[in-house]
Every structure is written in structure tokens, then in C-alpha cells.
Design an enzyme around this catalytic site. Structure first.
Site, PDB file in Angstrom:
ATOM      1  N   HIS A  22       0.845  -1.197   0.000  1.00  0.00           N
ATOM      2  CA  HIS A  22       0.000   0.000   0.000  1.00  0.00           C
ATOM      3  C   HIS A  22       0.880   1.248   0.000  1.00  0.00           C
ATOM      4  CE1 HIS A  22      -2.916   2.760   2.334  1.00  0.00           C
ATOM      5  NE2 HIS A  22      -3.107   2.881   1.033  1.00  0.00           N
ATOM      6  N   ASP A  30       5.994   5.677 -21.631  1.00  0.00           N
ATOM      7  CA  ASP A  30       6.043   5.567 -23.086  1.00  0.00           C
ATOM      8  C   ASP A  30       7.454   5.176 -23.546  1.00  0.00           C
ATOM      9  OD1 ASP A  30       7.622   7.958 -23.235  1.00  0.00           O
ATOM     10  OD2 ASP A  30       5.846   9.200 -23.536  1.00  0.00           O
ATOM     11  N   ARG A 109       7.270  18.312 -15.773  1.00  0.00           N
ATOM     12  CA  ARG A 109       8.101  17.247 -16.344  1.00  0.00           C
ATOM     13  C   ARG A 109       9.192  16.758 -15.389  1.00  0.00           C
ATOM     14  NH1 ARG A 109      12.512  18.234 -20.983  1.00  0.00           N
ATOM     15  NH2 ARG A 109      13.349  16.134 -21.074  1.00  0.00           N
ATOM     16  N   GLY A 132       2.791   9.889 -22.823  1.00  0.00           N
ATOM     17  CA  GLY A 132       2.091   8.655 -22.481  1.00  0.00           C
ATOM     18  C   GLY A 132       2.668   8.004 -21.229  1.00  0.00           C
ATOM     19  N   ASN A 133       2.728   8.791 -20.148  1.00  0.00           N
ATOM     20  CA  ASN A 133       3.335   8.336 -18.895  1.00  0.00           C
ATOM     21  C   ASN A 133       2.367   8.572 -17.736  1.00  0.00           C
ATOM     22  OD1 ASN A 133       6.028   8.065 -20.181  1.00  0.00           O
ATOM     23  ND2 ASN A 133       5.860  10.270 -20.330  1.00  0.00           N
TER      24      ASN A 133
END
Length: 142
Positions: A22, A30, A109, A132-133
């Protein structure tokens, strides 16, 4: 083979997801992401898109209910309000599949890279869409 488990979840990835506790985080990245150089274990999934991997992971892993941001994406550089196609797809998948369907939050970023460097593992997909992350925080099964 196992029933009801997406075959893109490799034995290595299933073991990783099961071993996570947890609050541990996993990155689905990507093809451009610096997965191997960040530090966490890198699991290759070159034949899958980030969206396919997100859908498969969320079918077996709960999202954390006790934090405001269990799903984090990377902001577009110099256009922080933009929502890339991959991120829009992630939001749809989370609403359809997650046990705790929440909208994604975003990180700048380099803040995303810093957070990813502390993850349990990174799954490097063959995703070619930019941004795509996604970082997922594992929850508990109640």
C-alpha cells in the site's frame, strides 16, 4: 496461462504488482521515457501501448483511496493546461476500470521524473504518443 488476467501482464510484472505494498508507486511509461536510467526496476513491455498496459494493471491493482492524487501524469512542457491524447485516454480508462475512479493530476516534467525515480518499478511500453506516462499509487483491497 491464467484465466481473467490480461496476457500482456508478464510473469515479472505480475510478481512486481503482487510484491508492491500500500502506497508503493508504479510508472507506466512511453517509449521515450528514460526508464532504465532512473533507478527503479525497469520491466519491458515494448509490444504494448501505455493505454493497454494501464487497463491491464488496473484490472488487478487497486488505486489508493487515501490520497488525493493516486494517478499522476506529466504536464506538457510550456502548455501545462493541454491534455495530450494519451492522458485523455488514461482518464477514460481509469473511469471505466479502476476501483477508485479519480481524475488524473499532473506534475511538471522534471517533478514527474523525480517522483518516478522513487517508484517501485517502471513499465516501459512501446507507446509512441507523447506524454504517455502515468504514475499509479497502489491501494488496498478492503
Amino acid at each position: 496461462m491464467l484465466r481473467n488476467i490480461d496476457p500482456i501482464l508478464s510473469p515479472e510484472l505480475l510478481k512486481t504488482l503482487r510484491a508492491m505494498g500500500h502506497g508503493d508507486e508504479i510508472v507506466i511509461a512511453d517509449a521515450n521515457f528514460p526508464a532504465s536510467s532512473l533507478g527503479p526496476a525497469c520491466i519491458r513491455a515494448d509490444g504494448s501501448s501505455a493505454s493497454e498496459m494501464l487497463r491491464a494493471v488496473l484490472q488487478v491493482m487497486p488505486l489508493d483511496r487515501y490520497v488525493a492524487d493516486p494517478a499522476l501524469t506529466m504536464q506538457v512542457v510550456d502548455a501545462t493546461e493541454d491534455v495530450p491524447a494519451a492522458v485523455a485516454d488514461f482518464n477514460t480508462i481509469i473511469q471505466e476500470v479502476a476501483d477508485n475512479p479519480v481524475p488524473t493530476q499532473s506534475l511538471e516534467r522534471f517533478a514527474f521524473y523525480d517522483r518516478a525515480a522513487t517508484a517501485y518499478a517502471v513499465v516501459q511500453t512501446g507507446e509512441t504518443r507523447l506524454y504517455g506516462n502515468i504514475i499509479l499509487k497502489k491501494g488496498v483491497i478492503g
